[in-house]
Design a protein around this motif. Structure first.
Motif, PDB file in Angstrom:
ATOM      1  N   GLY A 257       0.711  -1.418   0.059  1.00 17.24           N
ATOM      2  CA  GLY A 257       0.163   0.114  -0.060  1.00 17.24           C
ATOM      3  C   GLY A 257       0.743   1.255   0.045  1.00 17.24           C
ATOM      4  N   CYS A 258       0.371   1.904   0.970  1.00 17.36           N
ATOM      5  CA  CYS A 258       1.059   3.595   0.882  1.00 17.36           C
ATOM      6  C   CYS A 258       2.462   3.511   1.484  1.00 17.36           C
ATOM      7  CB  CYS A 258       0.426   4.522   2.132  1.00 17.36           C
ATOM      8  SG  CYS A 258      -0.957   5.089   1.279  1.00 17.36           S
ATOM      9  N   ASP A 259       2.979   2.345   1.874  1.00 12.99           N
ATOM     10  CA  ASP A 259       4.490   2.195   2.026  1.00 12.99           C
ATOM     11  C   ASP A 259       5.318   2.243   1.138  1.00 12.99           C
ATOM     12  OD1 ASP A 259       3.614   1.401   4.803  1.00 12.99           O
ATOM     13  OD2 ASP A 259       4.038  -0.747   4.732  1.00 12.99           O
ATOM     14  N   GLY A 260       5.009   1.909  -0.071  1.00 13.63           N
ATOM     15  CA  GLY A 260       5.480   2.188  -1.327  1.00 13.63           C
ATOM     16  C   GLY A 260       5.900   3.596  -1.841  1.00 13.63           C
ATOM     17  N   TYR A 261       4.964   4.367  -1.343  1.00 17.35           N
ATOM     18  CA  TYR A 261       5.220   5.736  -1.709  1.00 17.35           C
ATOM     19  C   TYR A 261       5.713   6.677  -0.528  1.00 17.35           C
ATOM     20  CZ  TYR A 261       1.512   3.814  -5.024  1.00 17.35           C
ATOM     21  OH  TYR A 261       1.114   3.459  -5.949  1.00 17.35           O
ATOM     22  N   MET A 274       4.722  -3.662  -5.348  1.00 17.00           N
ATOM     23  CA  MET A 274       3.808  -2.970  -4.312  1.00 17.00           C
ATOM     24  C   MET A 274       2.464  -3.422  -4.430  1.00 17.00           C
ATOM     25  SD  MET A 274       5.552   0.635  -5.300  1.00 17.00           S
ATOM     26  CE  MET A 274       4.041   1.522  -4.659  1.00 17.00           C
ATOM     27  N   PRO A 275       2.068  -4.525  -3.641  1.00 10.59           N
ATOM     28  CA  PRO A 275       0.679  -4.977  -3.674  1.00 10.59           C
ATOM     29  C   PRO A 275      -0.114  -4.010  -2.756  1.00 10.59           C
ATOM     30  CG  PRO A 275       2.266  -6.632  -2.758  1.00 10.59           C
ATOM     31  CD  PRO A 275       2.927  -5.571  -3.017  1.00 10.59           C
ATOM     32  N   GLY A 276      -1.293  -3.577  -3.510  1.00 13.84           N
ATOM     33  CA  GLY A 276      -1.972  -2.495  -2.738  1.00 13.84           C
ATOM     34  C   GLY A 276      -1.719  -1.202  -3.559  1.00 13.84           C
ATOM     35  N   ALA A 277      -1.125  -1.069  -4.618  1.00 16.04           N
ATOM     36  CA  ALA A 277      -0.640   0.258  -5.103  1.00 16.04           C
ATOM     37  C   ALA A 277      -1.939   1.020  -5.464  1.00 16.04           C
ATOM     38  CB  ALA A 277       0.114  -0.123  -6.271  1.00 16.04           C
ATOM     39  N   LEU A 278      -1.674   2.143  -5.610  1.00 20.75           N
ATOM     40  CA  LEU A 278      -3.008   3.064  -5.915  1.00 20.75           C
ATOM     41  C   LEU A 278      -2.799   3.651  -7.147  1.00 20.75           C
ATOM     42  CD1 LEU A 278      -2.879   4.536  -1.973  1.00 20.75           C
ATOM     43  CD2 LEU A 278      -4.485   2.715  -3.086  1.00 20.75           C
ATOM     44  N   ALA A 279      -3.767   3.994  -7.626  1.00 21.70           N
ATOM     45  CA  ALA A 279      -4.037   4.763  -8.886  1.00 21.70           C
ATOM     46  C   ALA A 279      -3.594   6.288  -8.702  1.00 21.70           C
ATOM     47  CB  ALA A 279      -5.545   4.801  -9.804  1.00 21.70           C
ATOM     48  N   SER A 283      -3.522  11.222  -3.160  1.00 22.21           N
ATOM     49  CA  SER A 283      -4.781  11.624  -2.489  1.00 22.21           C
ATOM     50  C   SER A 283      -5.107  10.856  -1.504  1.00 22.21           C
ATOM     51  CB  SER A 283      -6.093  11.349  -3.674  1.00 22.21           C
ATOM     52  OG  SER A 283      -6.034  10.034  -3.855  1.00 22.21           O
ATOM     53  N   SER A 284      -4.219   9.576  -1.373  1.00 22.91           N
ATOM     54  CA  SER A 284      -4.477   8.688  -0.261  1.00 22.91           C
ATOM     55  C   SER A 284      -3.381   8.462   0.676  1.00 22.91           C
ATOM     56  CB  SER A 284      -4.842   7.308  -0.853  1.00 22.91           C
ATOM     57  OG  SER A 284      -6.113   7.370  -1.189  1.00 22.91           O
ATOM     58  N   CYS A 285      -2.265   8.865   0.221  1.00 28.01           N
ATOM     59  CA  CYS A 285      -0.979   8.744   0.834  1.00 28.01           C
ATOM     60  C   CYS A 285      -0.087   9.937   1.139  1.00 28.01           C
ATOM     61  CB  CYS A 285      -0.066   7.647   0.188  1.00 28.01           C
ATOM     62  SG  CYS A 285      -0.559   6.008  -0.251  1.00 28.01           S
ATOM     63  N   PRO A 286      -0.540  10.604   2.348  1.00 30.81           N
ATOM     64  CA  PRO A 286       0.233  11.941   2.768  1.00 30.81           C
ATOM     65  C   PRO A 286       1.609  11.715   2.788  1.00 30.81           C
ATOM     66  CG  PRO A 286      -1.411  11.218   4.299  1.00 30.81           C
ATOM     67  CD  PRO A 286      -1.385  10.064   3.469  1.00 30.81           C
TER      68      PRO A 286
END
Length: 336
Positions: A257-261, A274-279, A283-286
């Protein structure tokens, strides 16, 4: 006599109701739900070579997939067969599955009402009704914001860990690949003698990777940046120590998830998945960081989860339009 009869009737009715309920809890037959086994063309980038490849299997998971071990195994075996036929599987292939693919394992072996539930709250309620005594004990022992979900995940944890290793370790062995098995939520999970075990501590979200023989590659990879709903029943560990895993293709870093960002990958990582990556991670990972360097990275999105697993427990899962599966292949460049 009439007084005795009046007292006897409620007692008999109560005994019949209790007997019926106990019989109901033992009936674990699944309902007639069908998995979606359609396949679509595989997207591939990079130049084929001997350095290996990263293969993402992004699927829209359904309650039907969690009716049995065989159902979930078949869902992913279908796509691995397609990849093998396309010449994309070899000893240096790393297959990556979506985030929370293991969390839905709480439903295995449960009644059809669990699979047919529309929301997480309803699925957990039906699971609790099927395991009343264990559930009540677990419910009294936790103080999370979503006590029902935490209690169910605790009482099913041992079986979930066993199923997780059996299903995904089996897939890695059957197709002779390294497999990053998305993630699963378990109480204080740990590896001991090549087996995944659970403890009595906080619920953690972890990912486990299996080698081409189906054996775990330690250590477990934890998720630190939990979403708002994940924090209702699970906790992130305090120590943020990202480590790489030794694979046939090189040193692998796994970020959930957000750990990758939000955190830089280990310096010795040859590639990142990165399982749980976001489009739209911003917007979701401060405090999302821009990807740095030329380290190959594979983002694996979750197209859909049953029972709205990572959303509001009261809201039904959204029926999003779109493909049931997307396979993305990335050929790794030859390292100097």
């Amino acid at each position: 006599m009439r007084s005795t009869f009046k007292l006897l009737v409620p007692f008999v009715l109560g005994a019949v109701a209790l007997a019926t309920y106990l019989v109901w809890t033992q009936d674990r037959r699944s309902g007639p739900l069908l998995s979606d086994l359609r396949t679509l063309p595989i997207e591939s980038e990079g130049t084929p070579g001997d350095a290996g490849n990263l293969l993402a299997i992004e699927v829209k998971l359904l309650p039907a997939d969690y009716q049995s071990r065989e159902r979930l195994h078949l869902r992913f075996a279908t796509y691995l067969e397609q990849a093998r036929a396309a010449g994309l599987l070899n000893e240096k292939t790393i297959v990556v599955l979506p985030e929370h693919v293991g969390t839905g394992l709480f439903a295995l072996g449960e009644r059809a009402e669990v699979q047919q539930a529309r929301s997480l709250r309803d699925a957990m309620q039906w699971t609790a009704l099927g395991n009343p005594w264990k559930f009540l004990r677990a419910l009294l022992d936790n103080q999370s914001k979503d006590r029902r979900t935490e209690a169910v995940l605790r009482i099913k944890a041992g079986r979930m860990a066993e199923d997780y290793q059996t299903i995904f370790g089996g897939l890695a062995r059957d197709y002779a690949v390294t497999l990053v098995a998305g993630s699963i939520v378990l109480p204080e999970p740990h590896l001991q003698r090549q087996r995944l075990h659970v403890g009595t501590g906080p619920l953690r979200q972890v990912s486990l990777t299996f080698d081409h023989q189906g054996q775990p590659i330690g250590p477990l990879q934890y998720k630190y940046a939990l979403s708002r709903y994940e924090r209702r029943y699970s906790e992130a560990p305090g120590n943020r120590r990202a480590v790489t895993l030794d694979t046939a293709a090189g040193r692998l870093a796994v970020a959930l998830g957000c750990d990758g960002y939000r955190q830089a990958p280990p310096e010795d990582a040859d590639f990142i998945v990165m399982p749980g990556a976001l489009a739209v991670p911003e917007s979701s990972c401060p405090d999302a960081l821009e990807p740095a360097g030329a380290t190959p990275r594979l983002e694996v999105r979750t197209l859909g989860l049953p029972w709205n697993l990572v959303g509001s427990p009261r809201q039904p899962a959204r029926h999003r339009h779109g493909p049931p599966v997307q396979l993305h292949n990335l050929w790794l460049p030859t390292r100097p």
